[in-house]
Design a protein around this motif. Sequence first.
Motif, PDB file in Angstrom:
ATOM      1  N   MET A   1       0.839  -1.185   0.000  1.00 55.36           N
ATOM      2  CA  MET A   1       0.000   0.000   0.000  1.00 55.36           C
ATOM      3  C   MET A   1       0.870   1.229   0.000  1.00 55.36           C
ATOM      4  N   ALA A   2       0.604   2.181  -0.867  1.00 51.70           N
ATOM      5  CA  ALA A   2       1.269   3.467  -0.776  1.00 51.70           C
ATOM      6  C   ALA A   2       0.602   4.263   0.338  1.00 51.70           C
ATOM      7  N   ILE A   3       1.377   5.090   1.019  1.00 46.61           N
ATOM      8  CA  ILE A   3       0.860   5.789   2.181  1.00 46.61           C
ATOM      9  C   ILE A   3       0.082   7.008   1.721  1.00 46.61           C
ATOM     10  N   GLY A   4      -1.235   6.915   1.722  1.00 51.62           N
ATOM     11  CA  GLY A   4      -2.035   8.024   1.259  1.00 51.62           C
ATOM     12  C   GLY A   4      -3.117   8.467   2.217  1.00 51.62           C
ATOM     13  N   ARG A   5      -3.520   7.606   3.134  1.00 53.19           N
ATOM     14  CA  ARG A   5      -4.557   7.971   4.085  1.00 53.19           C
ATOM     15  C   ARG A   5      -4.363   7.175   5.366  1.00 53.19           C
ATOM     16  N   HIS A   6      -4.999   7.646   6.417  1.00 52.50           N
ATOM     17  CA  HIS A   6      -4.844   6.984   7.706  1.00 52.50           C
ATOM     18  C   HIS A   6      -5.602   5.657   7.722  1.00 52.50           C
ATOM     19  N   ILE A   7      -5.082   4.719   8.467  1.00 51.75           N
ATOM     20  CA  ILE A   7      -5.751   3.430   8.586  1.00 51.75           C
ATOM     21  C   ILE A   7      -7.047   3.586   9.379  1.00 51.75           C
ATOM     22  N   GLU A   8      -8.008   2.769   9.076  1.00 54.12           N
ATOM     23  CA  GLU A   8      -9.292   2.793   9.781  1.00 54.12           C
ATOM     24  C   GLU A   8      -9.439   1.610  10.726  1.00 54.12           C
ATOM     25  N   GLU A   9      -8.544   0.629  10.591  1.00 60.29           N
ATOM     26  CA  GLU A   9      -8.617  -0.563  11.444  1.00 60.29           C
ATOM     27  C   GLU A   9      -7.204  -1.042  11.731  1.00 60.29           C
ATOM     28  N   PHE A  10      -6.992  -1.525  12.931  1.00 58.42           N
ATOM     29  CA  PHE A  10      -5.694  -2.064  13.307  1.00 58.42           C
ATOM     30  C   PHE A  10      -5.907  -3.185  14.315  1.00 58.42           C
ATOM     31  N   HIS A  11      -5.266  -4.308  14.068  1.00 58.44           N
ATOM     32  CA  HIS A  11      -5.383  -5.482  14.938  1.00 58.44           C
ATOM     33  C   HIS A  11      -6.837  -5.925  15.078  1.00 58.44           C
ATOM     34  N   PRO A  96      -1.109  -3.737  30.635  1.00 50.91           N
ATOM     35  CA  PRO A  96      -0.822  -5.173  30.610  1.00 50.91           C
ATOM     36  C   PRO A  96      -1.513  -5.935  29.486  1.00 50.91           C
ATOM     37  N   ALA A  97      -2.569  -5.362  28.907  1.00 46.28           N
ATOM     38  CA  ALA A  97      -3.317  -6.056  27.850  1.00 46.28           C
ATOM     39  C   ALA A  97      -2.885  -5.641  26.454  1.00 46.28           C
ATOM     40  N   LEU A  98      -1.894  -4.746  26.349  1.00 44.44           N
ATOM     41  CA  LEU A  98      -1.492  -4.259  25.022  1.00 44.44           C
ATOM     42  C   LEU A  98      -0.937  -5.401  24.181  1.00 44.44           C
ATOM     43  N   ARG A  99      -1.505  -5.558  22.987  1.00 48.81           N
ATOM     44  CA  ARG A  99      -1.087  -6.637  22.093  1.00 48.81           C
ATOM     45  C   ARG A  99      -0.644  -6.134  20.727  1.00 48.81           C
ATOM     46  N   ALA A 100      -0.938  -4.876  20.408  1.00 50.62           N
ATOM     47  CA  ALA A 100      -0.604  -4.371  19.075  1.00 50.62           C
ATOM     48  C   ALA A 100      -0.211  -2.903  19.160  1.00 50.62           C
ATOM     49  N   LEU A 101       0.825  -2.539  18.406  1.00 51.01           N
ATOM     50  CA  LEU A 101       1.337  -1.169  18.419  1.00 51.01           C
ATOM     51  C   LEU A 101       1.795  -0.780  17.020  1.00 51.01           C
ATOM     52  N   PHE A 102       1.316   0.360  16.560  1.00 52.20           N
ATOM     53  CA  PHE A 102       1.733   0.943  15.282  1.00 52.20           C
ATOM     54  C   PHE A 102       2.452   2.244  15.605  1.00 52.20           C
ATOM     55  N   LEU A 103       3.721   2.334  15.241  1.00 51.78           N
ATOM     56  CA  LEU A 103       4.532   3.513  15.498  1.00 51.78           C
ATOM     57  C   LEU A 103       4.764   4.281  14.198  1.00 51.78           C
ATOM     58  N   GLY A 104       4.406   5.569  14.193  1.00 55.98           N
ATOM     59  CA  GLY A 104       4.651   6.388  13.018  1.00 55.98           C
ATOM     60  C   GLY A 104       3.552   6.322  11.979  1.00 55.98           C
ATOM     61  N   GLU A 105       2.306   6.224  12.409  1.00 54.96           N
ATOM     62  CA  GLU A 105       1.191   6.137  11.467  1.00 54.96           C
ATOM     63  C   GLU A 105       0.914   7.549  10.942  1.00 54.96           C
ATOM     64  N   VAL A 106       1.763   7.956   9.995  1.00 53.43           N
ATOM     65  CA  VAL A 106       1.765   9.298   9.437  1.00 53.43           C
ATOM     66  C   VAL A 106       1.667   9.180   7.920  1.00 53.43           C
ATOM     67  N   THR A 107       0.818   9.977   7.302  1.00 54.30           N
ATOM     68  CA  THR A 107       0.661   9.912   5.848  1.00 54.30           C
ATOM     69  C   THR A 107       1.592  10.909   5.167  1.00 54.30           C
ATOM     70  N   TYR A 108       1.732  10.778   3.845  1.00 50.92           N
ATOM     71  CA  TYR A 108       2.627  11.669   3.108  1.00 50.92           C
ATOM     72  C   TYR A 108       2.124  13.103   3.125  1.00 50.92           C
ATOM     73  N   GLU A 109       0.826  13.311   3.380  1.00 50.68           N
ATOM     74  CA  GLU A 109       0.296  14.667   3.473  1.00 50.68           C
ATOM     75  C   GLU A 109       0.786  15.371   4.741  1.00 50.68           C
ATOM     76  N   GLU A 110       1.168  14.585   5.736  1.00 50.65           N
ATOM     77  CA  GLU A 110       1.661  15.146   7.000  1.00 50.65           C
ATOM     78  C   GLU A 110       3.184  15.213   7.036  1.00 50.65           C
ATOM     79  N   ASN A 111       3.828  14.221   6.472  1.00 41.71           N
ATOM     80  CA  ASN A 111       5.287  14.193   6.444  1.00 41.71           C
ATOM     81  C   ASN A 111       5.763  13.062   5.557  1.00 41.71           C
ATOM     82  N   GLU A 112       6.923  13.249   4.962  1.00 40.18           N
ATOM     83  CA  GLU A 112       7.504  12.193   4.146  1.00 40.18           C
ATOM     84  C   GLU A 112       8.007  11.074   5.050  1.00 40.18           C
TER      85      GLU A 112
END
Length: 320
Positions: A1-11, A96-112
Motif C-alpha cells: 500500500m502506498a501511504i495516502g490515508r490513515h488506517i481505519e482498522e488495526f489489529h 498489561p493487555a497491550l497486544r498491538a502497536l503501530f509507530l509512526g502512522e503518518v501519511t505523506y500529506e503530513e510528512n515524508e
Amino acid sequence: MAIGRHIEEFHGLPVFNVEAALADGKPLPAAGEVAWRLHLDYDADESFEQLWETFLGAVDSTAVRALVIGSWWGDDGMDPLTEPLALIVRSAGRLPALRALFLGEVTYEENEISWIQPADLTPLLEAYPRLEELVARGAYSTYGEVPPPYLRPLRHEHLRTLRFESGGLSGTVSRAIAACELPVLERLELWLGTEWYGADTTLDDLAPLLDGSGLPALRHLGLENSDLSDQLAAALAGAPVVAQLSTLSLALGTLSDQGAAALLAGQPLTHLAALDLHHHYLSEEMRQRLEDTLGAAGTALDLSQTQNLDDDRPYVANGE
C-alpha cells in the motif's frame, strides 16, 4: 500500500482518534473495543507526553489492546521517536493487555516517510513480552552513515506480526531481524526501499530469513517497496522458506519481466493462496504468463498498478 490515508482498522479493531475526541468532549468507547490513535496536530498546544498522560487517565488503561501512534511532534519540528517510545516503555505496567502497536502512522500529506525519525525498538519488545503485532514506519536508515541500533537481536515468544515500513531500510535492521528468535512469527513484511533513501539491505542480510529454519511459524513474507525486486524474485525462486508460506508479496517495488521469469522458472508456487505483485513493471505478456501458470492453478494474483514500462529508472511506491 502506498501511504495516502490513515488506517481505519488495526489489529482487527476500529481506530479511534483520542485527541479529536478529547478536544470535542466526546464520550470515549470502552478501552478494549478500539485501537486508540494518539496524534498531535501541527498546531497542538500540548506535548505528546501531556496527551499520553491525559489518555492514560481517561481510559481503563489495563484493558487497552491496541495503540496507533501518529505524529508526536507539534509545530516545533520533527523530534525523533526516542521520548515517546520511552514513555510507552515506562508505561508497560499500566498497559498489561497491550497486544498491538503501530509507530509512526503518518501519511505523506503530513510528512515524508524519510523524515520520520525512529528509535531503538528493542526496549519496547523487552517491556512488552506479550505483544503480538508491531508496525514501525519511518527512516530506519541514516543515509550512508553508521545507523544506530534500531533493533538488536532478541527472543520474543508472542510476536506474530512484524512490519517495517521504510523508504530505505538499513541492513542493520534486516540483520537484527534475521538474528532474532521469533518462534510464533506468522507475518513478516519489510519495506526495503531504495538506495536513494539509505536502503543498504543485501541478499546476504536476508539469507537467514530466506532459509526459513529460524521462523517455523512464518506463513506470509513480504519483501516489498524495493528497488531490488528482480534480485529478490530470483532469490525466492530457490529459497526454502517459500515452501512453508501461504502468501508472498513483492509488491510496491520495481519487479520487471526478468524477476517474474525467475519466479516462474524456480520452485513451484502453486501452493500459494496469494501472490501480491501490485505496483510493478511487468509487460502484458508476462502478466498473462503469470495468470496462465499461477492464476489458473488457484493462486490469487494482484497484478494491479502497472507502472510506465518506458521509465529509464523504475521507482518504488514509497521512497521519500
